[in-house]
Design a protein around this motif. Structure first.
Motif, PDB file in Angstrom:
ATOM      1  N   THR A 259     -13.835 -36.069   5.654  1.00 59.43           N
ATOM      2  CA  THR A 259     -13.119 -36.817   5.712  1.00 59.43           C
ATOM      3  C   THR A 259     -11.615 -36.029   6.239  1.00 59.43           C
ATOM      4  O   THR A 259     -10.954 -37.817   6.209  1.00 59.43           O
ATOM      5  CB  THR A 259     -12.558 -36.819   4.225  1.00 59.43           C
ATOM      6  N   ARG A 260     -10.731 -35.334   6.553  1.00 55.06           N
ATOM      7  CA  ARG A 260      -9.917 -35.265   7.142  1.00 55.06           C
ATOM      8  C   ARG A 260      -9.779 -35.635   8.757  1.00 55.06           C
ATOM      9  O   ARG A 260      -8.971 -36.181   9.613  1.00 55.06           O
ATOM     10  CB  ARG A 260      -9.878 -33.624   6.921  1.00 55.06           C
ATOM     11  N   ALA A 261     -11.018 -36.381   8.841  1.00 55.26           N
ATOM     12  CA  ALA A 261     -11.077 -36.350  10.818  1.00 55.26           C
ATOM     13  C   ALA A 261     -11.099 -37.693  10.398  1.00 55.26           C
ATOM     14  O   ALA A 261     -11.185 -39.256  11.055  1.00 55.26           O
ATOM     15  CB  ALA A 261     -12.499 -36.471  11.472  1.00 55.26           C
ATOM     16  N   ALA A 262     -10.810 -38.664   9.810  1.00 59.43           N
ATOM     17  CA  ALA A 262     -10.474 -40.716   9.009  1.00 59.43           C
ATOM     18  C   ALA A 262      -9.135 -40.542  10.616  1.00 59.43           C
ATOM     19  O   ALA A 262      -9.789 -41.994  11.144  1.00 59.43           O
ATOM     20  CB  ALA A 262      -9.458 -40.335   8.091  1.00 59.43           C
ATOM     21  N   ASN A 263      -7.989 -40.048  10.888  1.00 60.84           N
ATOM     22  CA  ASN A 263      -7.244 -40.453  11.490  1.00 60.84           C
ATOM     23  C   ASN A 263      -7.884 -40.489  13.363  1.00 60.84           C
ATOM     24  O   ASN A 263      -7.579 -41.080  14.240  1.00 60.84           O
ATOM     25  CB  ASN A 263      -6.036 -38.859  11.876  1.00 60.84           C
ATOM     26  N   THR A 264      -9.152 -39.395  13.144  1.00 61.53           N
ATOM     27  CA  THR A 264      -9.909 -39.530  14.467  1.00 61.53           C
ATOM     28  C   THR A 264     -10.361 -40.218  14.576  1.00 61.53           C
ATOM     29  O   THR A 264     -10.902 -41.437  16.194  1.00 61.53           O
ATOM     30  CB  THR A 264     -10.793 -37.803  14.686  1.00 61.53           C
ATOM     31  N   VAL A 265     -11.107 -40.930  13.375  1.00 59.07           N
ATOM     32  CA  VAL A 265     -11.637 -42.624  14.141  1.00 59.07           C
ATOM     33  C   VAL A 265     -11.217 -43.525  13.640  1.00 59.07           C
ATOM     34  O   VAL A 265     -10.990 -44.709  15.217  1.00 59.07           O
ATOM     35  CB  VAL A 265     -12.320 -42.456  12.060  1.00 59.07           C
ATOM     36  N   MET A 266      -9.456 -43.496  13.228  1.00 59.55           N
ATOM     37  CA  MET A 266      -8.774 -44.788  13.401  1.00 59.55           C
ATOM     38  C   MET A 266      -8.134 -44.238  14.869  1.00 59.55           C
ATOM     39  O   MET A 266      -8.243 -45.613  16.005  1.00 59.55           O
ATOM     40  CB  MET A 266      -7.043 -43.841  12.866  1.00 59.55           C
ATOM     41  N   LEU A 267      -7.950 -43.333  15.372  1.00 62.26           N
ATOM     42  CA  LEU A 267      -7.616 -43.260  17.395  1.00 62.26           C
ATOM     43  C   LEU A 267      -8.519 -44.173  17.930  1.00 62.26           C
ATOM     44  O   LEU A 267      -8.456 -44.677  19.101  1.00 62.26           O
ATOM     45  CB  LEU A 267      -7.699 -41.503  17.227  1.00 62.26           C
ATOM     46  N   GLY A 268      -9.784 -43.564  17.117  1.00 61.16           N
ATOM     47  CA  GLY A 268     -10.733 -44.360  18.821  1.00 61.16           C
ATOM     48  C   GLY A 268     -11.184 -45.301  18.408  1.00 61.16           C
ATOM     49  O   GLY A 268     -11.428 -46.388  19.203  1.00 61.16           O
ATOM     50  N   ALA A 269     -10.966 -45.687  16.836  1.00 65.37           N
ATOM     51  CA  ALA A 269     -10.643 -47.581  16.544  1.00 65.37           C
ATOM     52  C   ALA A 269      -9.191 -48.087  17.927  1.00 65.37           C
ATOM     53  O   ALA A 269      -9.572 -49.512  18.638  1.00 65.37           O
ATOM     54  CB  ALA A 269     -10.301 -47.761  15.414  1.00 65.37           C
ATOM     55  N   VAL A 270      -8.060 -47.653  18.030  1.00 71.06           N
ATOM     56  CA  VAL A 270      -7.476 -47.876  18.545  1.00 71.06           C
ATOM     57  C   VAL A 270      -7.672 -47.540  20.280  1.00 71.06           C
ATOM     58  O   VAL A 270      -7.513 -48.603  20.836  1.00 71.06           O
ATOM     59  CB  VAL A 270      -6.228 -46.935  18.257  1.00 71.06           C
TER      60      VAL A 270
END
Lengths: 611, 192
Positions: free
Chosen positions: B144-155
């Motif tokens: 779950t700590r990779a949530a920011n990286t998921v977001m970065l992928g979306a951006v």
């Protein structure tokens, strides 16, 4: 042999493939500039936004870098290194220059042997400061030149140049940064370290280095001549440059404001100053002749503007540019539009959103300061506060800090305020100070309080680190900047040798013990010191609670009395109207550290270890 | 203000990893050959306060701070903070937010409640709005700590930068042991 403390502070990029182009913060670039300039010694006291300069200098093993207990000591360490012939760097936030002002003004007279650079990082808008003083005034006041970079690339180049100018003109050189430069990032080309500098050695030179009146009288005229020569240097050096566009509007600016001006008024001609003291008088006259209307755009004081006017050149500036707070492209454009000089720009789409709850900073879950402030509030203390994380003790619901002026002032102000009060009121005065701040400038204050028998109570919140600026070591933490084991100041013994007879150490996670100590010492009609003994919950060695017991609220036992909310812990959340009752408290297991403060407040035994 | 610069704002709560995300973004823009500037506030904001990081790229960037009302992409790590910074955005801006709520102090204390229907309100003002279940997708990626990286992928979908550049930037900024999970998380976000 030494032990290294594990650091988790930096988000340092991996550097396996060495690239000559990197994105660096201004602070990283200043550190890099010092490295490339051949700097050998660096000292500082942490202070936002300057802290990361020294933290990055320590990555360069060629530089002997260390924290000092305060900025005056840091500057004197650097002056000493310079007198020994080494290039030396000293860094501080703007208010740190106040502490370091004493040596600064006389180092201006002695000049240097090795180059000496003082970085002062200002904080317009007071993102993390108690005032927004303008350090440029110190350059004029102490008569040392000041450079002001406008991005990270200039941070590096100007730091290198500052060392060269320091030796060429025999003067300390100030480099002024600000929050948006220090904590802004941009692309920097890396260079090599200078290696052809003379080796440091002792040289006796009393007429230059011993500032008794007879010698200082000889040095002062040299300082004045130096300023004239530096001004002439500024007329021709490419550190100051004209960028000529339209001749309608000419703007004099420096530092990050230059970037804002280029963005807000792209057609204007600009005189970009890289050296903001002394000013290049001839270049300013030349620029002024080339434009129809002359403006000075600068953050904070009308420092450049007054000098331009003193040259007999008419210009506009603070008559319409804001004096307080940060500038921005938008604020500059707005000011010029309101003054009828530029057209206003259509901005934004959604200006009126509904008000949402604010999110101010808070003490961390498990912070050892929380229970102390809870008890100070309960004891109706008048708390003279100080600078650190614990300044947040003034926030609701703790509401337990009544003054905050500057580093070290809590104790001396407490000592002063009791002198003005009747006996009953004297008891209420409690000074609260952190370990790092106590060692910075609190020791003299406590000495005064003991000596003059001021019957106030002092609480030293010893969390064994300089927490607010991001957990830097201090003389009582047992480690140096580079993580080597070091001597530790024994704070209780130090208080005793300063003359305090009543010194006691308490566990701030034990509310009953904390309450007893506060009440007893408040009632004692003589000076006393209480020291708390739990480390910051963010440093290693502080996680023993987290492992043992994360707490939870037994929803069957919780009566919704809200006693546990009075400590303002971010891990405790009030959930209203569960099944028609008045609501209950919940503990977030991911945030709870098991410090047990809330458990001690619950009269219904509703809080216990998580099963 | 005609210089073609893209303005990205990353907003959330201190401790959510906003700095690392803005570092990766900046690194990618530099690797792609752009001028980049970024700015944020350290210090007080670390203590669970509201945090905003500005990242700007283009052929030439002057100010490190995004001029008010000129934001092109709002990258929100927390819903309330995403809403708070909407006035910095230009008309028609892109808003990508993590569907994640962290109650502010006044909500924790029961003095007020966490505002409702925030995502609907954002969508009304900014139709180009994407709400991402960052935590849920990161769990699928392995942490779950990779949530920011998921977001970065979306951006990243909204930015004209090649896959390889993103991968290089992530490899440079993320520790080796967490690299695989983060690269997975990134591609999950990027395929949204």
């Amino acid at each position: 042999m030494y032990k290294k403390r594990l650091y988790l502070l930096f988000i340092a990029p991996k550097r396996d493939n060495y690239d000559m182009k990197e994105i660096l913060s201004g602070n990283e670039a200043i550190a890099r500039g010092a490295f490339e300039a051949g700097c050998l010694v660096a000292s500082a006291y942490p202070g936002t936004p300057s802290t990361e300069i020294l933290e990055n200098v320590t990555n360069y093993k060629e530089i002997n870098s260390s924290w000092a207990p305060n900025e005056k000591v840091a500057l004197e360490v650097a002056i000493g290194a310079s007198f020994g012939g080494a290039r030396a760097l000293v860094c501080m936030k703007h208010v740190g220059v106040n502490v370091a002002a004493d040596p600064l003004f006389t180092a201006s007279y002695t000049g240097v042997r090795g180059g000496l650079v003082l970085v002062a990082a200002d904080d317009p808008e007071m993102h993390s400061s108690q005032n927004e003083q303008d350090s440029r005034n110190y350059a004029a006041f102490s008569k040392v030149p000041m450079l002001e970079p406008a991005d990270s690339a200039e941070c590096k180049e100007f730091t290198r140049l500052a060392f060269d100018l320091s030796e060429k003109f025999d003067t300390p050189v100030m480099l002024r940064s600000c929050t948006r430069i220090s904590h802004g990032k941009s692309i920097v080309e890396l260079g090599e370290r200078k290696t052809d500098l003379p080796a440091p050695k002792l040289v006796k030179d009393a007429p230059k280095l011993v500032m008794l009146p007879g010698n200082a009288r000889v040095r002062h005229p040299l300082v004045e001549e130096r300023s004239i020569k530096l001004s002439e240097f500024g007329d021709t050096s490419n550190i100051n440059r004209m960028e000529l566009h339209s001749d309608e509007i000419g703007i004099i600016c420096a530092g990050v404001t230059y970037q804002y001006v280029c963005e807000a008024l792209p057609d204007a001609s600009v005189l970009k100053l890289g050296m903001v003291w002394p000013l290049p008088a001839n270049l300013i006259r030349e620029f002024s002749d080339k434009v129809k209307q002359l403006f000075v755009v600068e953050e904070l004081d009308p420092f450049l503007e007054l000098q331009v006017k003193a040259l007999g050149i008419s210009c506009h500036g603070k008559d319409f540019i804001p004096l307080c707070g940060e500038l921005s492209p938008g604020r500059i454009r707005d000011a010029f539009a309101k003054a009828g000089i530029a057209e206003s720009v259509e901005e934004s789409s959604l200006q009126n959103i509904e008000l949402v709850p604010p999110r101010p900073p808070n003490m961390c879950p498990g912070c050892p300061h929380r229970g102390v402030f809870y008890e100070l509030n309960r004891a109706n203390a008048f708390v003279t506060g100080d600078i650190g994380c614990y300044t947040l003790g003034f926030m609701p619901p703790l509401n337990a800090m009544d003054t905050c002026v500057c580093m070290g002032a809590s104790i001396s102000m407490g000592s002063g305020i009791v002198r003005a009060l009747p006996e009953e009121e004297q008891k209420r005065v409690v000074a609260v100070i952190g370990d790092s701040t106590f060692l910075h400038t609190g020791i003299n204050s406590l000495m005064e309080m003991a000596w003059n028998k001021a019957p106030a109570t002092v609480i030293i919140l010893d969390n064994r680190i300089t927490a607010m600026t991001g957990r830097q070591e201090n003389p009582a933490s047992g480690y140096t900047l580079s993580g080597e084991e070091a001597s530790e100041v024994n704070i209780p013994e130090l208080c005793r040798v300063l003359g305090i007879r009543n010194v006691r150490t308490i566990d701030p996670y034990n509310l009953e013990e904390t309450r007893q100590a506060i009440i007893e010492e408040m009632n004692r009609p003589e000076p006393s010191v209480i020291i708390t003994n739990r480390p910051c919950c963010l440093i290693k060695g502080a996680d023993r609670f987290r492992k043992s017991t994360v707490l939870e609220v037994d929803q069957g036992k919780c009566t919704g009395c809200k006693a546990c909310l009075r400590i303002g812990c971010p891990a405790i959340e009030w959930k209203p109207n569960q099944n028609g009752d008045r609501g209950k408290a919940f503990i977030d297991p991911l945030l709870c550290t098991g410090c047990t403060i809330c458990q001690q407040l619950c009269k219904f035994n509703a809080i216990g270890g998580r099963k | 203000m005609s210089n073609p610069v893209t303005n990205i704002l990353l907003v959330g709560v201190g401790g959510q990893g906003i700095l690392l995300a803005s570092e990766i973004l900046s690194e990618a823009f530099m690797l792609a050959g752009f001028d980049v500037k970024k700015s944020e506030i350290h210090g007080m904001s670390q203590r669970g306060g509201s945090v905003v990081s500005h990242v700007r790229f283009g052929n030439k960037v002057f100010s490190p701070v995004v001029p008010e009302g000129h934001g092109d992409i709002l990258f929100g790590f927390e819903l309330l903070e995403t809403y708070r910074y909407l006035p910095l955005m230009k008309k028609g801006a892109t808003v990508i937010a993590n569907d994640f709520r962290i109650p502010p102090p006044s909500v924790l204390l029961g003095q007020t409640t966490y505002p409702e229907n925030l995502s609907e309100k954002i969508k009304t003002a900014y139709p180009d709005f994407l709400l991402v279940d960052g935590q849920g997708m990161a769990r699928k990626a392995g942490d779950t700590r990779a949530a920011n990286t998921v977001m970065l992928g979306a951006v990243s979908r909204r930015l004209q930068i090649a896959d390889g550049v993103w991968q290089k930037a992530i490899e440079k900024m993320v520790p080796n042991k967490a690299l695989e999970i983060n690269l997975n998380a990134f591609s999950m976000g990027r395929s949204l």
